[in-house]
Each structure stands twice: as C-alpha cells, then as structure tokens.
Design a protein around this motif. Structure first.
Motif, short mmCIF file in Angstrom:
data_model
loop_
_atom_site.label_atom_id
_atom_site.label_comp_id
_atom_site.label_asym_id
_atom_site.label_seq_id
_atom_site.Cartn_x
_atom_site.Cartn_y
_atom_site.Cartn_z
N GLY A 33 -15.30 -18.21 9.96
CA GLY A 33 -16.34 -17.46 9.25
C GLY A 33 -15.82 -16.37 8.35
N GLN A 34 -14.56 -16.47 7.92
CA GLN A 34 -13.99 -15.43 7.09
C GLN A 34 -13.88 -15.85 5.62
OE1 GLN A 34 -10.59 -13.25 9.02
NE2 GLN A 34 -10.84 -14.82 10.59
N GLY A 35 -14.53 -16.94 5.26
CA GLY A 35 -14.57 -17.34 3.86
C GLY A 35 -15.41 -16.38 3.04
N THR A 36 -15.22 -16.45 1.74
CA THR A 36 -16.01 -15.61 0.83
C THR A 36 -16.77 -16.52 -0.13
OG1 THR A 36 -14.36 -13.84 0.95
CG2 THR A 36 -15.97 -13.72 -0.84
N PHE A 37 -18.02 -16.77 0.19
CA PHE A 37 -18.89 -17.54 -0.69
C PHE A 37 -19.68 -16.57 -1.57
CE2 PHE A 37 -17.84 -20.12 2.92
CZ PHE A 37 -17.61 -21.38 2.39
N VAL A 38 -20.36 -17.08 -2.55
CA VAL A 38 -21.03 -16.19 -3.50
C VAL A 38 -22.00 -15.25 -2.80
CG1 VAL A 38 -22.53 -16.05 -5.51
CG2 VAL A 38 -20.76 -17.78 -5.42
N ASP A 39 -22.72 -15.76 -1.82
CA ASP A 39 -23.70 -14.90 -1.16
C ASP A 39 -23.05 -13.82 -0.32
OD1 ASP A 39 -26.32 -14.15 -0.83
OD2 ASP A 39 -26.63 -15.38 0.96
N ASP A 40 -21.73 -13.92 -0.09
CA ASP A 40 -21.02 -12.86 0.63
C ASP A 40 -20.64 -11.70 -0.28
OD1 ASP A 40 -20.93 -14.23 3.13
OD2 ASP A 40 -19.34 -15.50 2.36
N VAL A 41 -20.77 -11.88 -1.59
CA VAL A 41 -20.37 -10.85 -2.55
C VAL A 41 -21.45 -9.78 -2.61
CG1 VAL A 41 -19.86 -10.35 -4.98
CG2 VAL A 41 -19.00 -12.46 -3.91
N VAL A 42 -21.05 -8.53 -2.43
CA VAL A 42 -21.96 -7.38 -2.53
C VAL A 42 -21.34 -6.38 -3.48
CG1 VAL A 42 -23.10 -5.49 -1.30
CG2 VAL A 42 -22.82 -7.72 -0.18
N ARG A 43 -22.13 -5.95 -4.46
CA ARG A 43 -21.65 -5.00 -5.46
C ARG A 43 -22.54 -3.75 -5.45
NH1 ARG A 43 -16.99 -5.13 -6.65
NH2 ARG A 43 -17.35 -4.19 -8.70
N PRO A 44 -21.99 -2.61 -5.91
CA PRO A 44 -22.82 -1.39 -5.97
C PRO A 44 -24.04 -1.60 -6.87
CG PRO A 44 -20.48 -0.89 -6.31
CD PRO A 44 -20.60 -2.37 -6.34
N ARG A 45 -25.19 -1.07 -6.44
CA ARG A 45 -26.44 -1.11 -7.21
C ARG A 45 -26.85 -2.56 -7.55
NH1 ARG A 45 -23.09 2.02 -9.81
NH2 ARG A 45 -23.16 0.70 -11.68
N MET A 46 -26.45 -3.50 -6.71
CA MET A 46 -26.74 -4.90 -7.01
C MET A 46 -28.23 -5.19 -6.87
SD MET A 46 -24.87 -8.29 -5.45
CE MET A 46 -25.61 -8.17 -3.82
N VAL A 47 -28.77 -5.94 -7.83
CA VAL A 47 -30.16 -6.37 -7.78
C VAL A 47 -30.18 -7.90 -7.62
CG1 VAL A 47 -31.08 -4.43 -9.07
CG2 VAL A 47 -30.23 -6.43 -10.31
N HIS A 48 -31.36 -8.42 -7.33
CA HIS A 48 -31.48 -9.84 -7.00
C HIS A 48 -32.47 -10.52 -7.94
CE1 HIS A 48 -29.28 -9.62 -3.08
NE2 HIS A 48 -29.54 -8.34 -3.30
N ALA A 49 -32.21 -11.80 -8.18
CA ALA A 49 -33.00 -12.56 -9.15
C ALA A 49 -33.75 -13.69 -8.48
CB ALA A 49 -32.09 -13.10 -10.24
N CYS A 50 -34.89 -13.99 -9.04
CA CYS A 50 -35.68 -15.14 -8.60
C CYS A 50 -36.45 -15.65 -9.82
CB CYS A 50 -36.64 -14.74 -7.49
SG CYS A 50 -37.35 -16.15 -6.60
N PHE A 51 -36.62 -16.97 -9.91
CA PHE A 51 -37.22 -17.56 -11.10
C PHE A 51 -38.68 -17.94 -10.88
CE2 PHE A 51 -32.74 -18.20 -11.91
CZ PHE A 51 -32.63 -17.94 -13.27
N VAL A 52 -39.48 -17.67 -11.90
CA VAL A 52 -40.82 -18.23 -11.99
C VAL A 52 -40.65 -19.63 -12.58
CG1 VAL A 52 -43.11 -18.03 -13.03
CG2 VAL A 52 -41.83 -15.96 -12.38
N ARG A 53 -41.15 -20.63 -11.88
CA ARG A 53 -40.92 -22.02 -12.30
C ARG A 53 -42.24 -22.74 -12.56
NH1 ARG A 53 -35.65 -23.58 -11.66
NH2 ARG A 53 -34.33 -22.23 -10.36
N SER A 54 -42.18 -23.66 -13.47
CA SER A 54 -43.39 -24.38 -13.87
C SER A 54 -43.88 -25.29 -12.75
CB SER A 54 -43.12 -25.24 -15.10
OG SER A 54 -44.20 -26.11 -15.34
N PRO A 55 -45.20 -25.25 -12.47
CA PRO A 55 -45.78 -26.21 -11.52
C PRO A 55 -46.21 -27.51 -12.21
CG PRO A 55 -47.45 -24.63 -12.14
CD PRO A 55 -46.20 -24.24 -12.89
N PHE A 56 -46.06 -27.56 -13.54
CA PHE A 56 -46.51 -28.71 -14.31
C PHE A 56 -45.30 -29.46 -14.88
CE2 PHE A 56 -50.03 -25.68 -14.67
CZ PHE A 56 -51.10 -26.46 -14.24
N PRO A 57 -45.40 -30.79 -14.97
CA PRO A 57 -44.31 -31.54 -15.60
C PRO A 57 -44.25 -31.33 -17.12
CG PRO A 57 -46.07 -33.02 -14.93
CD PRO A 57 -46.40 -31.68 -14.35
N ARG A 58 -45.40 -31.01 -17.70
CA ARG A 58 -45.41 -30.73 -19.14
C ARG A 58 -46.65 -29.90 -19.46
NH1 ARG A 58 -46.80 -34.45 -24.14
NH2 ARG A 58 -46.00 -33.17 -25.84
#
Length: 783
Positions: A33-58
């Motif tokens: 469990g000592q690997g470093t994956f992206v989610d293990d990275v923590v930076r000062p003042r780090m913020v988080h992102a999430c996407f609004v995604r289309s519910p329609f195909p077109r």
C-alpha cells in the motif's frame, strides 16, 4: 493463473538476469500500500473538480445557469465552454503529428451535446463531495434533437453528428482495387463470405482516469495516470501555448491503461485549462460510472469478409470491408489507425491476392480510443470465417489452416497488403498449441460426450502482431544511466508503466549491461523533468525499445568503466572482465576493483583517470529502431462445454502458444499474456457497452457491464517458442496479443460445440441468451 512450457534458447554469457524469472521490483511498494497513485497526491490549497454531463445523446444547449451552484458554500467556480475553449492553442497528438486531418476535440460541449456523458460544465469546489452536490445545482436548458444512435445506419440518415462531416463519415481508406479478388472469386472452387458484428467494450482499468494540475510560479505541473508522460507534457504545452520547459508531467503509479491512458482526453484538457484560473492545484478523479460512460469505447465494428479457395482448400483471395463506430469524439484520429485492420487481415497465411476498405463513422455515443490491439477485428473476422469455411468444405478447421499457414522457413514474406513479415513462426506455434492440448484426443473425447448429450467444442485463433514500430513518435527511446559515487546505479527512462513491470525490465537489462548486481540498480521513470523523452507504453513497444535504449547507453558506460579499470590495474582493456559488480583481469587471481571503487575514483580523484576519460560515470543514449516492425505471433486454443438448454458456456482449457522472441522476464510476459487473454474472454462472452435505440447507455455500472472473474477464467497454459527478432536482444513485444486471440478462439470453440445443430455465430458477445436464440432458430430451420 498461468502454467507454461518453456523452450529456451541460448542466452549470452554476459546476460545474468535477462531471461530469468526475477521477482518484480515494484511489488514490495505496491503490495504494502505504499504506491503513489494520482488520488494519493495532495497539494496546498488543492481544489476538486467534477463535471456536469449531458443526460441527452444529442441536444442544443440553450443556456446554462450556474448561480445556485455558485451560491453553495465551498464552490470556487463553474466553468463553461466560453470560459475554457477559447484558450485552446493547439490540441493534436504527437503519435500522429499536427498535419493529420483530425476530428473535433472541444474541451467542453459548446452549442450542442453529442453523447450521454458529454462534459458541459466544470465545477471547482473545496472537495469532491461539495463539487458533486454543486453539479446537481447547475441548470442546463437543453433542446433535444434526434440522435444518430446506430453507426451502422449513420451514413444513410439526414441527421449529422458534426455538420462538417457529410454522411457522418470521419474518413476511410481503400487498399488495392477489388477487381483481382472478384476475378479470383469468380473462378474459385469455393467462396465463403460472412458479415461479422462486434459489440463495443472498454478497457475498464482498475484505476480510472485521474489528474492533478498545478499552476505556480509560471510553471505547470501535472500528476497524471498515464501511459505516456512525455506526451502529456507535450500536449499540455501545445494546448496552453507554453514552452515545454515550463511544463512538468509526473506519473508515479498507474493502475492499468490498456490504451485508454495514452492520450489526454477532453476532461484532461479542461483541468489543464482551468488550472491557470484558480489559486491552487485542481484534482479530478473519475468515478466508475464516468469511466464506463465517457472514457471512450473500442471494438464496435462490423465487416464483410470473403475468402476464395481452390480445389485443395488453399486460399487464393481474401477481402474485408470494415466499418467502425468512432462515436462523437474519437481519441486520436481514428481513420489512419483503422488501416491496420485491412493490412493485417491476411494474418499468418499464404494469400496471394487481397483487398480491403475501412470506414470510420460518427455516432451520438461515446468516442473511440485505442484498446489493446486496436486492429483486433481482423483476427475475429478472419479466424471465425476460416472455421465457418472448414465446416462448409467438410474439413477439420485445423486441417484447413495447415494447408494455408506460413512457417518460419517462409520468412521474410510480404503479405498482399504490403506488410513485410519476418522472424515469425505461425505454423510452429499452431502445432505446439495443438500438441499441448492433444487435439486428436480431444476430438475423441468430444465424440464420446456427444453420445451422452454433452456438447464440447474446440476453437483456435492464430494471428501476427506488429510490435515495437519504427514509425514516427514511437521510433526512438532514450535512457540516462548514472553510477553514483557509491557504485549504486540509477537508470532514467521515460516510463509509462501501468502494471506491465517496466521497472523490473529496466533493472534487469541495466544490471546485465553494466555487469552489476540487480540489487544495486534502481530506476526512475515517469517524471519528465529528469527523464529523457520517450513514447511511453503503446504498440507493444516497451520491452524492445527499453532494451535498445539501455544497450546504447550502457555500452558507453561499460566502455568507460573498463577504461578506468584497465588504467588503474595496468592491464589492456581487452583483458578486463566486468561482472558481478567487479572489474578483474583475465588470469589474474587478484580481486580487481569493485564498481564502487571505480566510481569513487571517477568522481573524487579525477587526476587518476586516463586522459581520454571524463570525470564521473553518467551517460545518455538514444536508440532508434531500424526495422519497421518487430513481429510476434501466437495461436490460442480453447475448449469449452455449452449447455444447450441454458446457453451457458463453460471454458475447460485455455492454451496460448506464442512466439514473442526471447523473454526478458518470463513471469512478466506470462502476466501480460494472461491479462490480455482474460480481457479477450470478457469481450467474447460478457462485456457489452450497449446503448438503446435512442442513444442512451445501458451499462454504466458493473451491475450491467459484466467482466469475467476468477470463477469464469480457467488456468491459462502458456507454451513459448522463441524466434529472435532483429532488434536489441531479439526482443519483441508481448503486450497486446492475449486480447487479440481470445475472442475468435472462444467463438470458434462455442461454434464447434454447436456444430451438430448447424449454428453459425457472426455476432459478439456470445451470451447465453444469444446461444439459445441461435439454437431455436436452427431448430426452426431444420423442422
């Protein structure tokens, strides 16, 4: 998981570790469990992102109201297309270059959404929980439009996925004119033709996509789950119009890639663009539903295929007309890579005349991207058609193949599409696979089982695999090796390891190149600030290219070490032996000098060095592949039992007989073969990224998207033959073959089991329901 029969070849006396089953050097870190994956990275003042995604195909985007989301405590920003898309400078991929006629790639949807999951807005918040809550508060006014849900009919509809592409055609290629094949078919003793359909499925790596981007001090730093960190760096620099020396990409541990993580996708573009607009680093970690809905698909295609045979059942002509679904936003340009399907369709057989065409068609579904053997359809179509042809000609499928196989003695051989094969052994690996099974004994067992009302089947699939291409972006690989003053060794490589053990590979090769102990070698990979440029992991290139880079660089250092040792030991350089971390003089019983002692002189006592030798022990080198391809080949042999009441398929034995040349580490090769085979089993029997008739995805969780588990996967038995290639060490690639050969071998085994009922299988996946339907249809036709 694997068993093996290993036919060894002679290994250079200097090779102490290459060819050995060395334990993976990565494992202590990863298993504790000592690997470093992206989610293990923590930076000062780090913020988080999430996407609004289309519910329609077109749908048209009439407006976006983010006021409620912005009012939520902890939300920093909501970006829409107008905020990010104008900042795009260039958005092309190095693997193809900037001059290809690329397909659209906007970071966020602009005036129109084009598939369910299309990113419409980017929410930035203090943590992922707040970001997800804010996504639900962003109000998007959509005007739904008719979707092009089925790529197979997309060229006939008036609806367009992209207005700039008439008939929804992204592009196409044609091989030689069809006239010669038509003439051969007209005079042939037998012509067999079918159209095959393959479903969309996806790589589903254990670790989904993820990225952290930080803009600070005028420099961009990117932590990313990637197969190609230098491509991430170059792409980010192009995207933002930055000098490359102001961009750093860092890839530590990545939990699987399989082609999905070679090129940055649209979400990555958004995070890169947004990073200069917020006061801290931005992290985005994709959840599994997003991965299945928006991280692209592969394999969705169909093809008309045709073989013509003479009176002796030898193939005289072949044809494939291939059409692939590229979704709304493929990554990268799909048209050029689709040509491999046509050019590889002749496979490992002697075929004098062939033609092909490929067409790439847009649809309002998730885009196409590379997945382990992107040309895999050619093997599905060819190998299943050969089994169908054998039954219609009254031959055993093995016998039909034997009449047409190429053998090692036929090399070099140019296939009718223009590919020059060399260092291949198709007939040999086929016979080795059948011998491992005891094919004749299985046929006797099958006959006895049928008398008892049990239906067993055997299927094979043989293919050639292009590896370690010498084309463009992939043609070179660099290495830097530094022997530290202590005598310990660091080897710096571009990296891109996503579970394929490039660390162990590099350490083994470097230890041999310098004649030092394995324990004294460490490798640094995946950090573009310190590693030489490299193409990353793709196209089954890493083993061969790393071997070349280490060989080029290690030879320089070895020569320097020997020169220093010869000078200090007062002996001719040709009499110096360098092995097990020590330089000695042939015939001299004295202990000589350790590499650590030589390094101490090189760094701390430069006045003791020969005049022509510079201080220090560090070198950089770059390998350039000479041949267009290193060719590997294999045969998969599968046996199964089919329950004709329920349609359930049980795999009984699974054998892979392969020739990937000498193996740097058989454990790693067998892991690659087994992993790819399991993915192929999933594609044949379980996985289906299905959409409904309106373009809505129906498999966005593991409740609906089925993957094989240990309960469904038999022991994978592996037989090795080793025909050295022309590259360094004779090494070829081994990364993609398992995923190529498994689907046709399994389909052929199921069809063989059901042969008494006259069943022909032309659609994947082969599910219990589809088998029952085929049996019902066959019985109705015979009634």
């Amino acid at each position: 998981m694997t068993g093996s029969v290993h036919t060894a070849t002679a290994v250079s006396a200097a090779a102490r570790y290459a060819g050995a089953r060395v334990r993976r050097v990565e494992d202590p870190r990863l298993l504790t469990g000592q690997g470093t994956f992206v989610d293990d990275v923590v930076r000062p003042r780090m913020v988080h992102a999430c996407f609004v995604r289309s519910p329609f195909p077109r749908a048209r985007i009439l407006g976006i109201d983010a006021s409620a989301a912005l009012a939520l405590d902890g939300v920093h920003a909501v970006f829409v297309a107008a905020d990010l898309n104008p900042d795009v400078h260039e958005a092309w991929y190095g693997i193809l270059g900037k001059n290809v006629p690329d397909t659209p790639r906007p970071p966020l949807a602009e005036d129109e959404v084009r598939f369910v999951g299309d990113p419409v807005a980017l929410v930035i918040a203090e943590n992922r929980y707040v970001a997800e809550d804010a996504v639900d508060l962003v109000e998007v006014d959509y005007d739904p439009l008719p979707a092009v849900a089925d790529y197979a009919g997309a060229q006939e509809t008036d609806e367009l996925v992209h207005e700039a592409y008439p008939n929804n055609l992204a592009g196409g290629f044609r091989g030689s004119p069809v006239d010669a094949v038509d003439a051969a078919c007209a005079s042939a003793a037998h012509v067999v033709a079918e159209t095959f359909f393959q479903q969309a499925y996806a790589p589903v790596p254990m670790e989904t996509r993820g990225i952290v981007v930080e803009w600070a001090g005028g420099e961009l730093t990117i932590w990313v789950a990637s197969q190609a960190p230098h491509e991430v760096r170059a792409f980010a620099a192009r995207l933002l119009g930055l000098p490359e020396n102001r961009v750093r990409a860092i890839m530590r541990d990545t939990g699987g890639g399989f082609g999905q993580k070679v090129n940055p996708m649209r979400e990555d573009m958004c995070i890169m663009l947004a990073a200069r607009k917020v006061p801290g680093a931005i992290k985005w970690i994709e959840d599994r539903r997003e991965n299945l809905m928006a991280a692209n698909q592969a394999r969705h295609a169909h093809g008309y295929t045709r073989f013509a045979f003479d009176e002796d059942a030898r193939i005289v002509a072949a044809q494939i007309e291939y059409t692939q679904d590229v979704g709304a936003y493929p990554t990268p340009w799909p048209v050029g890579t689709s040509a491999a399907v046509g050019m590889l369709f002749p496979g490992p057989y002697r075929i004098p005349t062939a033609t092909w065409s490929t067409w790439s068609v847009f649809s309002n579904t998730v885009g196409l991207s590379a997945y382990r053997g992107p040309w895999q359809f050619e093997s599905v179509a060819r190998e299943v058609l050969l089994d169908i042809a054998a039954r219609r000609l009254g031959l055993d499928p093995a016998d039909l193949r034997r009449r047409n196989f190429l053998a090692n003695a036929d090399m070099p051989y140019q296939n009718p599409a223009g590919f020059l094969y060399n260092h291949l052994s198709p007939r040999e690996v086929f016979e080795a696979g059948l011998a491992k099974l005891d094919y004749d004994a299985f046929r006797r067992e099958q006959a006895a089982a049928r008398e008892q009302g049990r239906y067993l089947g055997v299927g094979t699939a043989s293919y050639v695999e292009p590896t370690a291409s010498a084309m463009g972006f992939y043609a070179t690989e660099g290495a830097t090796i530094r022997i530290e003053p202590s005598g310990k060794v660091n080897v710096y490589l571009a990296g891109g390891s996503t579970g394929n053990s490039l660390e162990t590979t590099a350490v083994q090769l470097t230890a041999d190149a310098l004649g030092v102990d394995l324990a004294d070698v460490n490798t640094i990979q995946g950090d573009t600030a310190v590693t030489p440029f490299g193409g990353g992991t793709g196209g089954s290139r890493s083993g061969s290219m790393i071997a070349g880079a280490v060989q080029e660089t290690g030879a320089q250092l070895r020569e320097r070490i020997i020169a220093i040792a010869a000078h200090l030991l007062e002996a001719p350089a040709e009499n110096i032996e360098l092995a097990r971390g020590r330089a000695t003089v042939q015939g001299d019983p004295s202990p000589g000098l350790s590499v650590a002692e030589i390094a101490a002189v090189a760094y701390f006592e430069p006045d003791k060095l020969p005049k022509e030798v510079p201080p220090g022990l560090e070198a950089s080198g770059r390998y350039q592949a000479k041949d267009m391809m290193q060719w590997a080949n294999a045969t998969h042999v599968c046996t199964c039992e089919v329950d004709i009441v329920t349609g359930v398929v049980t795999l009984l034995r699974y054998i892979v007989s392969e020739d990937v040349g000498p193996m740097i580490n058989p454990n790693i090769v067998e892991g690659q073969v087994a992993g790819g085979t399991v993915q192929g089993i999933g594609g044949a029997l379980y996985e289906n990224l299905v959409y409904d008739a309106d373009g809505n995805p129906l498999a966005t969780t593991f409740l609906d998207y089925l993957v094989p588990t240990m309960a469904e996967v038999p022991l994978i038995e592996i037989v090795h033959l080793e025909t050295p290639g022309s590259g360094p060490g004779g090494y070829k690639g081994a990364g993609e073959g398992g995923a190529i050969g498994a689907p046709p071998a399994i389909i052929n085994a199921v069809a063989d089991a059901l042969a008494p009922f006259g069943v022909t299988i032309t659609r994947l996946p082969v599910t219990p329901a589809s088998i029952v339907d085929l049996l019902v249809s066959a019985r109705a036709q015979s009634a």
